[in-house]
Design an enzyme around this catalytic site. Structure first.
Site, PDB file in Angstrom:
ATOM      1  N   LEU A   1       1.425  48.282  19.237  1.00 17.09           N
ATOM      2  CA  LEU A   1       2.056  47.130  19.877  1.00 17.09           C
ATOM      3  C   LEU A   1       3.290  47.658  20.596  1.00 17.09           C
ATOM      4  CD1 LEU A   1       2.109  44.221  17.230  1.00 17.09           C
ATOM      5  CD2 LEU A   1       0.628  44.430  19.223  1.00 17.09           C
ATOM      6  N   ASP A   2       3.578  47.127  21.776  1.00 16.29           N
ATOM      7  CA  ASP A   2       4.785  47.532  22.496  1.00 16.29           C
ATOM      8  C   ASP A   2       6.021  47.316  21.632  1.00 16.29           C
ATOM      9  OD1 ASP A   2       3.289  48.088  24.729  1.00 16.29           O
ATOM     10  OD2 ASP A   2       3.692  46.168  25.709  1.00 16.29           O
TER      11      ASP A   2
END
Length: 308
Positions: free
Chosen positions: A140-141
């Site tokens: 996930l960013d």
């Protein structure tokens, strides 16, 4: 780390070549690194220092002290505040990743990581994968919160990695976007690549990677809509890029064209985007399981303001 010194006669094929260019070619270094070595006195010709623009003579004795090898990236073991464990067993660990936390160490990132946080908390992580990404089967960013799964066993790693590769994992996000998408249930099928004028951003581009996003409006308000989004592919910034491309950027996302005044009114300092649910077949039992992650306080607070 110790630096290696190499010595060799200048080959005839490099006769007349500039020192920095020759060092670059001989040792596979960039021209800039080669020039830095020359400037630092780490390149000797016949035991004497030289300048980068000097020309080589065949048969001269070249001595180069190479740069120290890069240190391997290792996760900094530290407990990560707000990173809740949603589920764990012998094969996998699912966390609710807070914003501002990376999945694993990368060059230039010295903040907290999921891998480092789990290790500090005493969890065993699979040894499969590159050293800095052991156990990582998805990412996930840094700026996106939500459910993320990490492999705890080698069996878990190979099974989950294959599931993500085969796209048999169900990935659902909630996003608060500006305006009301029309239709209220639809699909964005548009390739994503680096933005032509800003490489740190992404955009819908003709030569980009295949990307598909399905969305459906859950709630509609005067200025924004809450969407349930299902990803078919997993490109960097995919939801943010696709929603912006159809004129409905995520609230609080100035990189992709949000209204800064709206973001300020909602108290948002990052995009309203949360990985809310992950579904997959368990590596050992094969049974389907779904893990959900509640909204963090900042996103829940912004949504409350909208509902009021």
């Amino acid at each position: 780390m110790a630096r290696e010194t190499r010595q060799l006669p200048v080959p005839e094929g490099l006769e007349g070549m500039r020192v920095d260019a020759a060092v670059s070619r001989l040792f596979g270094l960039s021209r800039a690194v080669a020039a830095d070595l020359v400037a630092a006195g780490d390149v000797l010709i016949d035991a004497a220092t030289t300048s980068k623009s000097d020309r080589l003579s065949a048969g001269s004795w070249l001595e180069v002290t190479l740069p120290a090898p890069e240190e391997p990236l290792t996760p900094k073991e530290e407990l990560v505040e707000g990173m809740d464990i949603l589920y764990s067993d012998d094969d996998l660990i699912a966390v609710n990743k807070p914003v501002g936390v990376a999945a694993h160490p990368t060059i230039g990132w010295d903040g907290p990581t999921v891998v480092g946080g789990l290790t500090a908390a005493g969890f065993r992580i699979s040894t499969s994968g590159p050293p800095e990404r052991k156990g990582i089967v998805q990412r996930l960013d840094v700026g996106t919160s939500g459910v993320m799964v990490v492999a705890a066993s080698e069996r878990g790693y190979s099974s989950l990695k294959q599931a993500f590769r085969d796209r048999t994992v169900s990935k659902n996000y909630h996003a608060l976007v500006q305006g009301l998408p029309d239709p209220i249930k639809g699909t964005v099928d548009a390739p994503i690549g680096r933005h032509p004028s800003a490489g740190w951003r992404f955009a819908v581009t003709e030569g980009g990677k295949h990307a598909i996003t399905h969305y459906e409006v859950i709630e509609a308000f005067r200025e924004v809509s809450l969407l349930d989004i299902k990803l078919e592919t997993g490109r960097t910034h995919q939801i943010r890029v696709h929603m912006s491309s159809i004129g409905h950027p995520c609230a609080g996302d100035p990189m992709y064209g949000c209204d800064p005044n709206l973001a300020k009114r909602l108290g948002l300092i990052r995009q309203w985007l949360h990985a809310v649910r992950l579904g997959f077949h368990h590596p050992s039992s094969g049974s389907w399981m779904e893990i959900t992650a509640p909204y963090p306080d900042d996103l829940a607070g912004a949504l409350d303001k909208v509902r009021q």
